[in-house]
Every structure is written in C-alpha cells, then in structure tokens.
Write a protein that holds these residues in place. Structure first.
Motif, PDB file in Angstrom:
ATOM      1  N   ALA A 419       0.824  -1.216   0.000  1.00 53.38           N
ATOM      2  CA  ALA A 419       0.000   0.000   0.000  1.00 53.38           C
ATOM      3  C   ALA A 419       0.851   1.256   0.000  1.00 53.38           C
ATOM      4  O   ALA A 419       0.391   2.323  -0.431  1.00 53.38           O
ATOM      5  N   LEU A 535       0.773  -2.506   7.449  1.00 57.07           N
ATOM      6  CA  LEU A 535       1.577  -1.402   6.958  1.00 57.07           C
ATOM      7  C   LEU A 535       2.891  -1.301   7.726  1.00 57.07           C
ATOM      8  O   LEU A 535       3.006  -1.772   8.858  1.00 57.07           O
ATOM      9  N   GLY A 811      -2.828  -3.269  12.159  1.00 59.09           N
ATOM     10  CA  GLY A 811      -3.186  -1.978  11.595  1.00 59.09           C
ATOM     11  C   GLY A 811      -4.164  -1.248  12.479  1.00 59.09           C
ATOM     12  O   GLY A 811      -4.136  -1.397  13.700  1.00 59.09           O
ATOM     13  N   PRO A 812      -5.084  -0.488  11.853  1.00 59.59           N
ATOM     14  CA  PRO A 812      -5.223  -0.348  10.396  1.00 59.59           C
ATOM     15  C   PRO A 812      -4.161   0.522   9.756  1.00 59.59           C
ATOM     16  O   PRO A 812      -3.853   0.388   8.577  1.00 59.59           O
ATOM     17  N   GLY A 813      -3.569   1.465  10.548  1.00 55.13           N
ATOM     18  CA  GLY A 813      -2.538   2.329  10.012  1.00 55.13           C
ATOM     19  C   GLY A 813      -1.200   2.045  10.659  1.00 55.13           C
ATOM     20  O   GLY A 813      -0.897   0.923  11.060  1.00 55.13           O
ATOM     21  N   SER A 836      -9.057  -4.210   6.279  1.00 52.64           N
ATOM     22  CA  SER A 836      -7.649  -4.540   6.128  1.00 52.64           C
ATOM     23  C   SER A 836      -7.025  -3.792   4.955  1.00 52.64           C
ATOM     24  O   SER A 836      -7.553  -3.839   3.837  1.00 52.64           O
ATOM     25  N   ARG A 837      -5.883  -3.128   5.206  1.00 51.55           N
ATOM     26  CA  ARG A 837      -5.141  -2.484   4.111  1.00 51.55           C
ATOM     27  C   ARG A 837      -4.370  -3.516   3.300  1.00 51.55           C
ATOM     28  O   ARG A 837      -3.905  -3.237   2.197  1.00 51.55           O
ATOM     29  N   THR A 838      -4.222  -4.716   3.854  1.00 49.09           N
ATOM     30  CA  THR A 838      -3.514  -5.792   3.162  1.00 49.09           C
ATOM     31  C   THR A 838      -4.434  -6.532   2.202  1.00 49.09           C
ATOM     32  O   THR A 838      -3.983  -7.035   1.155  1.00 49.09           O
TER      33      THR A 838
END
Length: 847
Positions: A419, A535, A811-813, A836-838
């Motif tokens: 990301a 992340l 995460g989320p960040g 999920s950012r993944t």
C-alpha cells in the motif's frame, strides 16, 4: 532523447550514443568483463537473483567510479573524511554523472543519532525553540545549541545527554550469595589472572575468601562491591592471610603490588572505556539502565526544558510521531497562531517562526508521503530497519532539489507494505522529473514493472552469474529465456493459495504492551505457517520480534536461540514488553529467533566459522598424512591462532597501509599474498587443495568437493537450499547483507537435530531476495512446518502470505493508528476483511 531498443538483445550501443552511460569491461567481483549501455534521466532497475552481480554493477562499478572521480577533485586532506570505496575493476565508463548512493543498511551510529538528526529536523526545531519558544519570566534567550543533547550547553549535566544512568545492583554483582569469593561469588569481577589478583589482595587485607558471601560482615561486603578507593596492597600468591602477615613482618618482598578495584567501579569503567567489544558485552551483563533522575529521561539541561512551544518542551515534542509534530506546528506555519512569546519579541520573531515551521512541515510532508509519518523524531537511528533508514535519507535528498545526479538505490521498497509502494514510486518519479537519473537494485515486481529500462544480470549467482542477459525496456525481457526474472514479471495473475493446515493447538497471549501495542490479546496457531502482515509501522515487528520473544522467554525460562549480538545497552529502549501467556505454552519446547543482525562484526568472522563448518574442515586437514607426520593439530589450521597464521597480517590476509593525508587502505599481505597462513600449513593439501583454497570456495564448490564427507555435505546442502550456494566459505561477515546473515543463521539452526516442538520467529526473511529465492526459502520454511514445528514471520511479500496457513493482519494504520489486530484467519479470510489495508493485495492471490 535516446532511442530505446525494442528488441530483446543486450544493448551494446556505439560509444558516441548520447544520453547513455557506457560501461566497458566491468570485472568487479563476479562480473565477466561485461559491456552495457544504460540510459540517463530514466528509472533504471537492475534485476537478477541474489548474488548474480547486480550490486557489483550498480554499486561496485558505477557508483564506485563516480565517487572516485568526485574525490579526485577534493583536496587530499579532505578525502580522509570520506568512506571511500575501492577503485572498481573496469576498463572504461563514459557519460557517468555525479552519483549519490542510498544503500541498504541498518542505521549506524549510537543512540545519539536520531530520526531528527539525520533528516535535519532537529536543527530546525532547535532554532524554532530558540527564536519562538515561550521563556519563563526573567530567563534569557537560549542559543539553538542549548537545545541539543549533544553539546555541553544543552545536555543534562548528570547523564550527559544519554537520558539514562547506567548502574548495577548487589544482585547483579553477586547472583549467588552462597558461594565464597574463591568460588567466584563476585561474578562481575574479571576471570583469569586479574580476578585472582583481586582475590589475593583481599587475602592480604584479611578477608576470608573461603567464607560464603552472605556470612561476611556487611561492611566488608559493601566495601568490596562499592568502594571508590583504589588502594595498593602487597601480593603474595598462594599464601593465606597469616602467612602474608609473617612475610610482611619479616620484610619478605612481595611478588608485586596490586591495586584493588571495587566490583561496581570495575564494571562501570570497563563498560565506558574498554576497547574490547567482548569485555563491554560482558560488563553489560552486570548493568541496568534507569531513567536519569535529573532530566527524567529527557536528556536536556533544566533551562532548555523550561522553554515551551504549543505547551510542550522540545523533548516532549520530539517524542511525538512526525505526523503529530506537523499537526502541532501547522497553526504556527500558516500564521493562525503566533509564537508563544510573539507579543514580547515582536513581528520579527513571528516571521522567523512562521518560516522555520513552514520548512519543518514541508520536510515532514515528504517523509509522510514515504510512509514514515509514524516515526518519532527522537527515535534512535540504530533501531530503524534498513528500509526505514534508506527512505529517511531519500526524503532528505528529495528536499535537496539536486539536478543532473544519478541516485543509486539498493532495494528502496525493502520493508515497505504494498500500500505504501505507490508513494515511494511517486517520490522516485519526482526525482526523475527534476532532471536526475535513478539506478535501482530491486526485487519488487511492481516497481520493476514501472521501470523505463531493465538491466537483467545472471543467469544465476556467483560464478554462474555476472553476465548481462538483457538491457532495454521492460517488455523486451519476455524474449530472454535465461532470465530468472521474466517468468515472475510476466506471469499471469492467478490464485496461488493452497489448502491451509489446521492448527494442532493454540498459543494465547494477553496484555501485550510494547511500542504501539496496548493491552493486545493475540491467538497464535501452532503447527502451521503464520504470517503477520500490515503497513510499515503497524506493529508487526513490535509483536513478532520484540514482544513475543520476550514474553515467551520469561514463560519458558530460557533465552531464544539463534540470536546474535544484542544492541548496545545505550541504544536499547528502557523497559521491557508487557504481557503473559494465557495458555498453550506446554506445546512449545524451544524458541528460535532468527533476525538480520550481523553474524560477526569483523572480517575474521565468516560463513565457515559461524556455521561451525570450519571446525570440521580443520579436523579433516589435521587427519591428513602430512599433517600427522608433522604433528599438526586442528588449531594449526586456524587463521586466528599464532601457530598457523601468517605472522605479518596475523591471519587477516591483508595489511593496512597508512598514507599521509589520505585514508588508510588495505592491500593483500606481502608475505602470504592474502592466503592468511604460514607456508608450511599451505603445504598440507587435500586432493590438491590447501586450507586457504577451501576458504576461497563457494558453498556450491565446497559441496561437490566434500561430497564424500556426509556431515559437511549435509550442512552445505542446507546452505544451498537456503539460496546461499554462491557465497564463499571465507567471505567476511562484514560483506554479508542482513538477508544473507539471516539465512545463514537459519541454515545453522537447521543443522541441529533437536527433538520437541520449536517455534521459529523471523522478521521479514525475504528482504533482499529475488522472487525465485523467495520460493526456495519458503519451501525451506514450509519443510519445518511439515516436520511438526511452527514458523511465524513478519512479512510484506504477499506471495509468502498467500501460501501460508494463517495471517494476523496488524493496523489499520501505522504508529498510533496501528497496533491492533485488524483481521486474523486463513489467507482467503483475510483477503476479504473490509478494514484490512492488506486485503486488496492479497485477494488476487487467494482466488
């Protein structure tokens, strides 16, 4: 504008071709006298398997030659300040602009080097506090250096800017008070003669060295441990106190006069002044670090800490993440909030504060765009990952606005979540648009696809590599059958996830607290392959390589194996991770932590010595007919022992030549010519090869040479299975990358035949690996799971995650926005997790 070839062959354009850098006859390391033309003002990516020769071309040849040319224009005296690379082995290079290298390395220096210092943010903050801070009534304005922990004017006078006090305790100095002094009750004292000297002094003084420590008078114990006196006493070795008194009475001269040193004084002095890393590490065992009572860990003098900005002193502000610092200073930069003392100082102060704050925000914005906004300004450089360190330096270069420069970068995507990769690409494109060239050594397929030009080196590693397979636009690589990169670069996106294994049992943790992890509960399946994703800065490493090993170490009552040298106590964070094991511990017999720290810090450490292979090899040479006839033992074949090593270079193979007004250089030893040994040792051969010849073999070559020695052949096979067949047995540890060091540790651990369930923990094991090597490594790790063990990795490679059994997505960040478990489950489950950012990057691989 250069005309790019549209066909597959290697570009060997004419020497007068404009817009290109022309390399002719490159022979550095394993490069085979190669010729290649590389376009300038483009994003050029060097690809190939690990050890193929990419870095030898990009760094060892192109950057080294650019540096050499620049240094020729610098005065000889000034050159001593540069860390110079060797002159590259190349015939000619034409059309090469000035170059800046951003290499893959862990942050170096001490705990005094911080994120703020290497990005110049600290300088600006000190200026801001000096000019625009709120001062207590009657206090004179401080200069900027008074806000620096590295100057006498700014550092706390008690801890000298360290923020912590190193001290010891009675329990550390004397761990077992049932022992006597003769039985080494004072464990902190040195061993061998120096320790015996201190004991003999106590005998002269009349202390009963055979009495259990706890039975000695309290005043005696206190003096032995904590006295600052350094009295001198006559020493009579071997005599008891009564005999010593008689000898003194009879005027018998002592063997010598010895000086006594208290245990605490000895430990503190050794840690502070010893030039021996081994002695410093031993001293650390008896020390503990606590926050400085004067500055409470803030490292600055009282006056500096009384000056505030936005209600915070400079120590409090620099402990915030960069993104939070930007948020705090934004009103000052845009003029909506004047500096704290603007009414007293006037408009000039307001203007200066606004300009400094605006510059700070611009610099932080670049770092935030590179995914580094979660880093604290005061975070020690030594705690940064190689990827974080390189991206911080990249952000600084972007702000420098240079033109016409070649930036040579070593895997800038290392340690970066997919990301964040687009932001990195945007930054690189910005450098290119500013009129610069970008030469990247890279394995990230998404980044390779965005290149303007690819130089593919190979086909394999070591002596089987070193050739230019292709140089041209990316699409032309399709037609190169020998390329190991092309099959991955142009593969159709298709699901690769298999059927996940079922957990044999579960390890449950609760109350995990460390860095941005706060009272976290986590369930870890055992007997499967577990991947922790998220992340950069989301808390993966805090959980996997810091909190989990510490919690399990306490619960199991054992230190994890597989570790190398720990960070210096001065650089470690204060405190330890919190948390406890709720259940599942009985299923774990051993914990193995395999990180990317070096396997040694001097050239004398190498692959053969670290793995133990060299011990077996030396015994084999000692068993040859000639060695037995000469009565040579295995020690004779060690380059670290006087009886076998070259006396001139003392087994180093090279000697340092000091040059007036120039940096010292190393050249092959004139006596042994780099062979390290005395001539008579080299006369002992095995099938025509001396011990020095064996050290010069690659793992692949040694595996064939020792094919009839099962123990060696098996150990070398484990190294080859880990993709390390191209490394030389005697390759110095200082030349190994973090990824190579980690794989050597893994191979060494796998040679040990141990019973019982083992939990293997690895932090980003694919760092520095080509996709083909990643596949090989993952097969290696999966075999451990097949054998009944658990493998847990923190990882950004989605192909590794998709082929695992269970994913814990953090995460989320990043930073304060992370530290939580966003999703946990099979790869297919996590790929569909909405928060999920993944998930978006995992979904195509799971079907």
């Amino acid at each position: 504008m250069p005309q790019f070839p549209t066909t597959a062959p290697v570009s060997t354009g004419p020497g007068n071709q404009t817009g290109f850098t022309h390399v002719r006859g490159a022979r550095e390391h394993n490069l085979k006298d190669v010729n290649v033309d590389i376009p300038r003002d483009r994003l050029v990516v060097f690809t190939g398997v690990s050890g193929s020769g990419k870095s030898s071309l990009a760094f060892g040849t192109l950057y080294a030659e650019a540096q050499r040319r620049y240094l020729e224009s610098v005065s000889p005296y000034a050159r001593r300040l540069f860390r110079q690379m060797p002159v590259p082995d190349v015939t000619t290079i034409e059309g090469l602009p000035p170059a800046i290298a951003l290499q893959q390395q862990r942050g170096t220096g001490t705990g005094r080097s911080s994120v703020g210092s290497i990005t110049t943010l600290s300088n600006l903050l000190r200026m801001l506090y000096s000019r625009a801070g709120r001062y207590p009534a009657g206090m004179e304005r401080l200069e900027a250096e008074s806000f620096s922990t590295n100057t006498p004017a700014g550092a706390c006078p008690q801890c000298h800017g360290q923020g912590r006090i190193m001290d010891t305790t009675t329990e550390l100095l004397v761990p077992d008070d049932s022992l006597s002094i003769r039985q080494r009750a004072v464990a902190a004292w040195p061993t061998a003669w120096q320790g015996q000297n201190l004991r003999d002094i106590l005998i002269t003084k009349g202390v009963d060295v055979d009495c259990p420590w706890r039975d000695l008078p309290a005043a005696t114990r206190d003096w032995i441990l904590y006295t600052e006196e350094t009295p001198t006493f006559p020493v009579y070795p071997g005599l008891d106190h009564a005999a010593v008194r008689r000898a003194i009475h009879d005027h018998v001269p002592p063997a010598y006069n010895g000086t006594f040193t208290g245990a605490r004084r000895y430990v503190l002095r050794t840690f502070a002044t010893s030039q021996s890393a081994t002695m410093r590490r031993r001293a650390e065992r008896f020390l503990t670090a606590t926050p400085c009572p004067a500055c409470h860990g803030q490292r600055l003098n009282p006056d500096a800490l009384r000056v505030t900005l936005a209600g915070l002193n400079i120590a409090q502000l620099t402990r915030l993440p960069l993104s939070a610092i930007a948020h705090t200073l934004a009103p000052l930069a845009d003029g909506t909030q004047p500096p704290d003392d603007a009414p007293q100082a006037g408009a000039a102060t307001a203007i200066a504060a606004r300009r400094i704050a605006a510059d700070l925000l611009a610099r932080i914005a670049v770092l935030e765009h590179l995914g580094l906004g979660y880093l604290q300004a005061d975070r020690a450089v030594t705690t940064l990952s190689p990827g974080e360190y390189q991206r911080l330096r990249l952000g600084t270069q972007i702000r420098s606005s240079l033109f016409g420069v070649v930036y040579v970068l070593d895997e800038p995507s290392s340690g970066l979540h997919p990301a964040d990769a687009q932001n990195l690409l945007d930054a690189l494109m910005g450098l290119k648009a500013a009129g610069n060239s970008l030469f990247l050594v890279e394995h990230n397929l998404d980044l390779i696809r965005r290149a303007d030009w690819i130089v593919d080196v190979g086909p394999d590693a070591g002596t089987n590599g070193g050739e230019i397979l292709y140089s041209g636009p990316p699409d032309g690589l399709r037609a190169v059958p020998l390329s190991r990169t092309a099959p991955y670069l142009f593969a159709n996106t298709a699901p690769i996830a298999g059927t996940p294994r079922k957990a044999a049992r579960w390890l449950k943790l609760a109350g995990v607290t460390w860095n941005n992890l706060h009272d976290l509960s986590v369930d870890i399946p055992l007997g499967v392959f577990v991947t922790v994703t998220g992340l950069s800065g989301s808390g993966k490493s805090s959980l996997v390589s810091q909190a989990l090993p510490e919690i399990l170490t306490r619960a199991l009552g054992q230190k994890p194996t597989g570790e190398m040298e720990a960070d210096s106590m001065e650089d470690r964070p204060l405190g330890t991770p919190g948390g406890q094991v709720v259940s599942g511990l009985r299923g774990i017999k051993r914990l193995v932590m395999i990180d990317q720290k070096p396997i040694g810090r001097t050239p004398r450490s190498n692959l053969a010595t670290y793995t133990g292979l060299f011990d077996t090899i030396r015994r084999i040479y000692a068993a040859t007919d000639l060695a037995r006839a000469r009565h040579y033992d295995a020690g004779r074949f060690s380059f670290n022992l006087p009886k076998g090593r070259c006396p001139t270079c003392e087994g180093a193979g090279s000697v340092m030549v000091e040059l007036l007004f120039l940096p010292s250089v190393y050249s092959p030893c004139p006596t042994c010519h780099g062979m390290r040994y005395q001539p008579d040792v080299l006369e002992v051969t095995l099938r025509g090869k001396s011990i020095a010849d064996v050290l010069d073999m690659t793992v692949d070559e040694a595996s064939a040479f020792f094919a009839d020695t099962p123990a060696l052949h098996a150990a070398l096979g484990t190294l080859r299975q880990g993709g390390l067949g191209y490394l030389r047995l005697g390759q110095p540890a200082t030349e190994l990358s973090g990824g190579e060091a980690q794989r050597i540790k893994l191979a060494t651990e796998l040679q040990k035949q141990r019973r019982g369930h083992t939990l293997y923990i690895l932090d980003e094991p694919t760092t520095g690996l080509h996709p083909a090597d990643v596949d090989r490594l993952q097969a290696h790790l999966q075999s451990l799971v097949d054998a009944g063990h658990t493998v847990m990795v923190a990882e950004h490679d989605m192909r590794v995650a998709a082929r695992g059994d269970w994913i814990i997505d953090m995460g989320p960040g990043a930073g304060d926005d992370g530290g939580r478990i966003v999703a946990a489950g099979t790869p297919r489950d996590v790929a569909r997790a909405p928060d999920s950012r993944t998930a978006p990057f995992l979904l195509p691989l799971t079907g």
